[in-house]
Design a protein around this motif. Structure first.
Motif, mmCIF file in Angstrom:
data_model
loop_
_atom_site.group_PDB
_atom_site.id
_atom_site.type_symbol
_atom_site.label_atom_id
_atom_site.label_comp_id
_atom_site.label_asym_id
_atom_site.label_seq_id
_atom_site.Cartn_x
_atom_site.Cartn_y
_atom_site.Cartn_z
ATOM 1 N N ARG A 18 1.014 -0.844 0.294
ATOM 2 C CA ARG A 18 -0.026 -0.223 -0.040
ATOM 3 C C ARG A 18 1.172 1.246 -0.146
ATOM 4 N NH1 ARG A 18 -2.290 -3.398 -1.414
ATOM 5 N NH2 ARG A 18 -4.200 -3.939 0.174
ATOM 6 N N GLN A 19 0.247 2.300 -0.221
ATOM 7 C CA GLN A 19 0.769 3.637 -0.629
ATOM 8 C C GLN A 19 1.744 3.809 0.782
ATOM 9 O OE1 GLN A 19 -1.097 6.489 -1.800
ATOM 10 N NE2 GLN A 19 -0.039 8.150 -1.681
ATOM 11 N N VAL A 20 3.223 4.544 0.591
ATOM 12 C CA VAL A 20 3.382 4.782 1.916
ATOM 13 C C VAL A 20 4.180 6.394 1.796
ATOM 14 C CG1 VAL A 20 5.793 4.152 1.136
ATOM 15 C CG2 VAL A 20 5.407 4.109 3.698
ATOM 16 N N ALA A 21 3.821 6.941 2.733
ATOM 17 C CA ALA A 21 4.594 8.683 3.411
ATOM 18 C C ALA A 21 5.773 8.979 3.055
ATOM 19 C CB ALA A 21 3.373 9.227 4.614
ATOM 20 N N VAL A 22 6.175 9.664 2.422
ATOM 21 C CA VAL A 22 7.659 9.673 2.163
ATOM 22 C C VAL A 22 8.179 10.950 2.711
ATOM 23 C CG1 VAL A 22 9.329 9.986 0.589
ATOM 24 C CG2 VAL A 22 7.433 8.332 0.350
ATOM 25 N N VAL A 23 9.325 11.031 3.674
ATOM 26 C CA VAL A 23 9.766 12.540 4.184
ATOM 27 C C VAL A 23 11.064 12.569 3.814
ATOM 28 C CG1 VAL A 23 7.640 12.416 5.558
ATOM 29 C CG2 VAL A 23 9.589 11.827 6.756
ATOM 30 N N ASP A 24 12.259 13.685 3.769
ATOM 31 C CA ASP A 24 13.084 14.512 3.435
ATOM 32 C C ASP A 24 13.305 14.058 5.137
ATOM 33 O OD1 ASP A 24 14.527 16.210 1.700
ATOM 34 O OD2 ASP A 24 15.069 16.056 3.820
ATOM 35 N N ALA A 25 14.108 14.067 5.582
ATOM 36 C CA ALA A 25 15.244 13.503 6.228
ATOM 37 C C ALA A 25 15.506 14.233 7.073
ATOM 38 C CB ALA A 25 16.502 12.773 5.736
ATOM 39 N N THR A 26 15.811 16.098 6.693
ATOM 40 C CA THR A 26 15.877 17.054 7.589
ATOM 41 C C THR A 26 14.633 18.278 7.735
ATOM 42 O OG1 THR A 26 15.329 18.108 5.095
ATOM 43 C CG2 THR A 26 17.649 17.776 6.054
ATOM 44 N N MET A 27 13.156 17.242 7.989
ATOM 45 C CA MET A 27 12.186 16.846 8.356
ATOM 46 C C MET A 27 12.651 17.450 9.897
ATOM 47 S SD MET A 27 8.254 15.792 8.572
ATOM 48 C CE MET A 27 7.853 16.069 7.359
ATOM 49 N N ARG A 28 11.823 18.060 10.685
ATOM 50 C CA ARG A 28 11.326 18.627 12.446
ATOM 51 C C ARG A 28 10.999 16.774 13.170
ATOM 52 N NH1 ARG A 28 12.569 24.659 14.643
ATOM 53 N NH2 ARG A 28 14.732 25.012 13.314
ATOM 54 N N CYS A 29 11.290 16.945 13.848
ATOM 55 C CA CYS A 29 10.787 15.683 15.040
ATOM 56 C C CYS A 29 9.103 15.975 15.006
ATOM 57 C CB CYS A 29 10.839 15.058 16.090
ATOM 58 S SG CYS A 29 12.799 13.900 14.869
ATOM 59 N N SER A 30 8.878 17.458 15.233
ATOM 60 C CA SER A 30 8.052 17.654 15.938
ATOM 61 C C SER A 30 7.171 17.744 15.018
ATOM 62 C CB SER A 30 7.816 19.464 16.593
ATOM 63 O OG SER A 30 9.080 20.338 15.487
ATOM 64 N N GLU A 31 7.839 18.283 13.383
ATOM 65 C CA GLU A 31 7.216 18.435 12.879
ATOM 66 C C GLU A 31 6.189 16.801 12.052
ATOM 67 O OE1 GLU A 31 8.138 20.310 8.928
ATOM 68 O OE2 GLU A 31 9.433 21.226 10.348
ATOM 69 N N LEU A 32 7.071 15.742 12.316
ATOM 70 C CA LEU A 32 6.060 13.870 12.027
ATOM 71 C C LEU A 32 5.317 14.462 12.504
ATOM 72 C CD1 LEU A 32 6.502 11.492 9.815
ATOM 73 C CD2 LEU A 32 9.280 11.296 11.300
ATOM 74 N N ASP A 33 5.967 14.153 13.969
ATOM 75 C CA ASP A 33 4.680 14.220 15.579
ATOM 76 C C ASP A 33 3.569 14.710 15.122
ATOM 77 O OD1 ASP A 33 4.442 13.152 17.996
ATOM 78 O OD2 ASP A 33 4.458 15.272 19.020
ATOM 79 N N MET A 34 2.644 15.505 15.133
ATOM 80 C CA MET A 34 2.016 16.553 13.935
ATOM 81 C C MET A 34 1.462 15.605 13.263
ATOM 82 S SD MET A 34 0.059 18.244 15.362
ATOM 83 C CE MET A 34 0.867 19.832 16.210
ATOM 84 N N SER A 35 2.613 15.018 12.318
ATOM 85 C CA SER A 35 1.290 14.391 11.162
ATOM 86 C C SER A 35 1.431 12.897 11.607
ATOM 87 C CB SER A 35 2.590 13.962 10.155
ATOM 88 O OG SER A 35 2.852 14.905 9.494
ATOM 89 N N PHE A 36 1.503 12.095 13.062
ATOM 90 C CA PHE A 36 1.312 11.088 12.820
ATOM 91 C C PHE A 36 0.153 11.529 14.272
ATOM 92 C CE2 PHE A 36 5.355 8.633 12.709
ATOM 93 C CZ PHE A 36 5.280 8.226 11.830
ATOM 94 N N ARG A 37 -0.131 12.244 15.115
ATOM 95 C CA ARG A 37 -1.090 12.881 15.755
ATOM 96 C C ARG A 37 -2.623 12.763 14.982
ATOM 97 N NH1 ARG A 37 -0.744 13.837 20.815
ATOM 98 N NH2 ARG A 37 2.062 13.644 21.596
ATOM 99 N N THR A 38 -2.212 13.992 14.019
ATOM 100 C CA THR A 38 -3.714 13.853 13.276
ATOM 101 C C THR A 38 -4.338 13.135 11.779
ATOM 102 O OG1 THR A 38 -2.018 15.179 11.517
ATOM 103 C CG2 THR A 38 -2.871 16.432 13.705
ATOM 104 N N GLU A 39 -3.026 11.521 11.897
ATOM 105 C CA GLU A 39 -3.291 10.814 11.184
ATOM 106 C C GLU A 39 -3.092 9.670 11.750
ATOM 107 O OE1 GLU A 39 -1.593 10.972 6.997
ATOM 108 O OE2 GLU A 39 -1.183 13.212 7.511
ATOM 109 N N PRO A 40 -4.278 9.672 12.573
ATOM 110 C CA PRO A 40 -4.324 8.166 12.907
ATOM 111 C C PRO A 40 -4.250 6.608 11.954
ATOM 112 C CG PRO A 40 -6.632 8.709 13.171
ATOM 113 C CD PRO A 40 -5.213 9.859 12.515
ATOM 114 N N GLY A 41 -4.237 6.558 11.550
ATOM 115 C CA GLY A 41 -4.088 5.630 10.202
ATOM 116 C C GLY A 41 -2.412 5.736 9.961
#
Length: 598
Positions: A18-41
Motif C-alpha cells: 500500500r502507499q507509504v508517506a515519504v518525508v525528507d530526512a531534514t524534517m524536524r521531529c515535531s512536524e512528523l509528531d504532528m502528522s502522526f497525531r493528526t493521521e491515526p491511520g
C-alpha cells in the motif's frame, strides 16, 4: 449464479503493498509528531536521505521516542531531524519478490525488527509498504490454498475432492451423491503437436468452462493430467437415469464448446462418466465407478456420456455373483472381430470380445456386466475363461480351415489379471491346454493400466515375449498410453486409438499422429493396427499412410466363432470392404456391441 475459478492468493508482495508517506530526512521531529497525531491511520513513513539512502520510522517506535522514559522526549527531540531517529537499514524488496522469500528474510531479522513494516520498490523508484503481519497472513493463506488447490487450474486437488466426497457419502440424509468424471479426449495430441505450454492452456480453459457450467453447490476438481471430476447431487425422481445423463451432458457440452482464446488445433472434446451412489456408498468406489463409466464412453469413440446408477446398493446376484455360474453353465460367448491386412485384404488376426447369453436378460455386451464383475472381483476368472476359449477356438480353426485360419488371436487382459500373481504362467497354461503354439496368441495391454503398473510386470511380459506371445499396446495415444511405453515394455504391436482414425480426414494433427505411428512401426518392426475404421475414405487414407492393419465396422463387426468360420472358409471375409483394389464385398452382420471387455 455461474461460479468462477477461485483466485489464488498473491504469491508476490506487490499486490499486498500500500502507499507509504515519504518525508525528507531534514524534517524536524515535531512536524512528523504532528502528522502522526493528526493521521491515526498513518502506520509509518519512509525517510529520504540526501545521499539517496532510505530509512523507515514506524509510528509506535517514534511515539516511544517522543514520550521518553520520563515524559520529556518531545522537549529533547522536537528540533532534531527525523533522519537521526529513523532505521537507516529497513528491509526493502522489489514488488516481484515472493511472499514466502520475504517472510523467510523477516524471520532471520533480530527479534525487535522482525515485525517492522517492509518497504516495497515500485517501478520508477516509487515506494510502498506492507506490514509484517499482512505478509505472514498472506503466507498462511497461500499455504492453505496450496494444500487443497491444483496449482495449474486453481481447482481443488484430488486429495481435497476425496475428502469432500467422503463427507458427502457419509451424509445419509441426502442420498443421490453424484460424481462426474471428465477426461479430455485429445490432450496427448495437443501436447505432442502444439507443445506442453498449449496443453497447459487447454487444461486451464477446460477448468474455467467446467466451473462455469457447475451448479450452485457443485465442487469441481482436477484429479491430475487431463482428468477432472465434479461432485454434485441427483435430486430424487422417477427417472434418475435421465437426471444423471443430463448432468453429464452439462459438462460434456462445456468442453465441446470451443474456446476462441485457444490456438487452432488446441480444442478437445471429452469422455464423461457419471456415477450415482446410494446412501453410505464408499467414496473411492463411487469415484472408481465414475472412472469406469468414463472409460466406456471413451471406448465408444469419445465425446459422449455413460452412467452407472445405485453404486453401493445391493449387487444383482444374477450378474455379479453369477459370472462363475455362467462359466460353468456355458452361458458366456466369444465374438470375434477381424483385423485385416491392408495389402492383401485377408484376415491377419481376430480380436476376442466376450458376451454373456444371460438366461433372464438375453445377450449382454460387456458394458452391461463388467462393472458388477469388477466390483465382485471376478475379472481374473473371466480373463482365464476368455484366454482358454480364444486359444481353443484358434486351434479349432487351424483344424477345420488350415491355411485359411487367422494367424493370431488377440485377447484383452484386465489390469487385475496383469498385476496378479503368475501372469506368464497363466497365459502359457491356456495355450498349452489348447495345444496352441504361444506365438499364435497376442495379449492386449489395457489403456487403463498406467506405466508404473506395467513396469511392475515387465518381467512377466518379457517371459511371455520370450515364449513367442505377442504384446500389443491397446488404444495408443489415448489416456496414459504414450511413446514412453514403447521404450520400456517388450511390445510387438500397437493399436491406434479410434479417436485418431475418426478425426484423421479433417484434423491434420490426428493425421500426423497416425503417420508418426505408421512410420515408427516400419522403422522398429512393430505391427501397427488402426482401430475404428468406418468409411472407405478412412481406409484409403490409412493405406496411403502405409498402416499395415486395420479393424472396424467397415471391415467386420464382431461375430460368433461359427459365423466367422463360414466367412474365413471363403478366404475373403464378407466384412472386408475394398481393402485391396480387387476386393469389393459387403459387411459381416453380427449381433452384439463392439465394446471390448476392457
Amino acid at each position: 449464479m455461474p461460479q468462477v475459478t477461485p483466485v489464488s492468493p498473491p504469491e508476490t508482495v506487490g499486490p499486498l503493498a500500500r502507499q507509504v508517506a515519504v518525508v525528507d530526512a531534514t524534517m524536524r521531529c515535531s512536524e512528523l509528531d504532528m502528522s502522526f497525531r493528526t493521521e491515526p491511520g498513518l502506520p509509518c513513513v519512509a525517510v529520504l536521505y540526501l545521499d539517496g539512502g532510505i530509512g523507515l520510522i514506524s509510528r509506535d517506535r517514534f511515539f516511544q521516542l517522543m514520550s521518553g522514559p520520563f515524559g520529556y522526549g518531545r522537549a529533547l527531540w522536537e528540533k532534531t531531524p527525523v533522519g537521526r531517529t529513523a532505521d537507516p537499514a529497513p528491509m526493502i524488496v522489489d514488488e516481484e519478490a515472493l511472499v514466502i522469500d520475504v517472510c523467510e528474510q523477516l524471520g532471520r531479522r533480530d527479534r525487535v525488527r522482525r515485525y517492522d513494516d517492509v518497504l516495497v520498490r515500485r517501478p520508477g523508484g516509487r515506494l510502498a509498504r506492507v506490514s509484517a503481519a499482512r505478509l505472514y497472513e498472506a503466507l498462511a493463506d497461500l499455504m492453505a490454498h496450496r494444500a487443497v488447490r491444483d496449482p495449474l487450474s486453481g481447482l481443488v486437488n484430488r486429495s481435497h475432492f476425496l475428502n469432500r466426497l467422503a463427507a458427502a457419502c457419509r451424509d445419509t440424509h441426502q442420498p443421490g451423491v453424484a460424481v462426474v468424471f471428465v477426461d479430455l479426449d485429445r490432450m496427448k495430441q495437443v501436447n505432442d503437436t502444439l507443445g506442453h505450454n498449449v496443453g497447459d492452456r487447454l487444461i486451464i480453459s477446460a477448468a474455467h468452462r467446467l466451473v462455469n457450467a457447475a451448479r450452485d453447490g457443485d465442487l469441481v476438481a482436477r484429479l491430475g493430467g487431463d482428468e477432472f471430476a465434479v461432485l454434485g447431487r441427483i435430486a430424487g425422481g422417477s427417472r434418475p437415469d435421465l437426471s444423471a445423463v443430463a448432468l453429464g451432458e452439462r459438462f460434456r457440452l462445456a468442453i465441446a464448446t470451443a474456446d476462441p482464446e485457444l490456438p487452432a488445433g488446441a480444442h478437445s472434446v471429452a469422455s464423461v462418466g457419471v456415477a450415482v451412489g446410494a446412501a453410505g456408498t464408499d467414496a473411492e468406489t463411487l469415484l472408481s465407478e465414475a472412472d469406469m463409466a468414463m472409460y466406456r464412453a471413451k471406448q465408444s469413440g469419445g465425446d459422449t456420456v455413460r452412467i452407472v446408477l445405485d453404486v453401493g446398493a445391493q449387487l444383482d446376484p444374477h450378474i455379479s455373483d453369477g459370472i462363475l455360474t455362467a462359466i460353468d453353465r456355458g452361458e458366456l460367448r466369444l465374438f470375434y472381430q477381424p483385423i485385416m491386412g491392408l495389402t492383401d485384404g485377408r484376415v491377419h488376426s481376430v480380436e476376442a470380445l466376450v458376451r454373456w447369453q444371460h438366461p433372464r436378460h438375453g445377450l449382454l455386451t460387456p458394458d452391461r456386466f463388467l462393472p458388477d464383475v469388477h466390483r465382485a472381483r471376478l475379472l481374473p476368472a473371466l480373463d482365464r475363461w476368455v484366454l482358454d476359449r480364444a486359444c481353443a477356438d484358434l486351434a479349432e480353426w487351424d483344424f477345420t480351415l488350415g491355411a485359411q485360419a487367422p494367424r493370431y488371436v488377440n485377447v484383452n487382459l484386465t489390469v487385475e489379471t496383469l498385476v496378479g500373481a503368475g501372469l506368464a504362467g497363466q497365459v502359457l497354461a491356456s495355450t498349452d491346454r489348447a495345444s496352441l503354439a504361444p506365438a499364435r496368441l497376442r495379449v492386449e495391454l489395457p489403456e487403463s493400466a498406467d506405466l508404473a503398473q506395467l513396469q511392475d510386470v515387465t518381467r512377466q511380459l518379457r517371459e511371455l515375449r520370450n515364449n513367442g506371445v505377442g504384446i500389443v499396446l491397446d488404444d495408443m495415444g489415448a489416456g496414459s498410453a504414450t511413446l514412453r511405453h514403447l521404450s520400456v515394455l517388450p511390445v510387438t504391436g500397437v493399436k491406434i486409438d479410434r479417436s485418431f482414425v475418426a478425426g484423421m480426414l479433417a484434423n491434420r494433427n490426428d493425421h500426423a499422429v497416425i503417420k508418426l505411428l505408421a512410420d515408427l512401426g516400419r522403422s522398429t518392426g512393430l505391427d501397427v493396427t488402426a482401430e475404428g475404421v468406418e468409411s472407405d475414405e478412412q481406409l484409403d487414407r490409412l493405406r496411403h499412410l502405409h498402416v499395415p492393419f486395420a479393424q472396424g465396422y467397415l471391415l467386420g463387426m464382431p461375430a460368433p466363432a461359427d459365423h466367422l468360420t463360414t466367412l474365413l472358409r471363403t478366404g475373403r471375409p464378407r466384412g472386408v470392404a475394398r481393402v485391396a483394389a480387387d476386393v469389393v464385398t459387403d459387411r459381416v452382420i453380427g449381433s452384439g456391441s463392439p465394446v471390448s471387455r476392457t
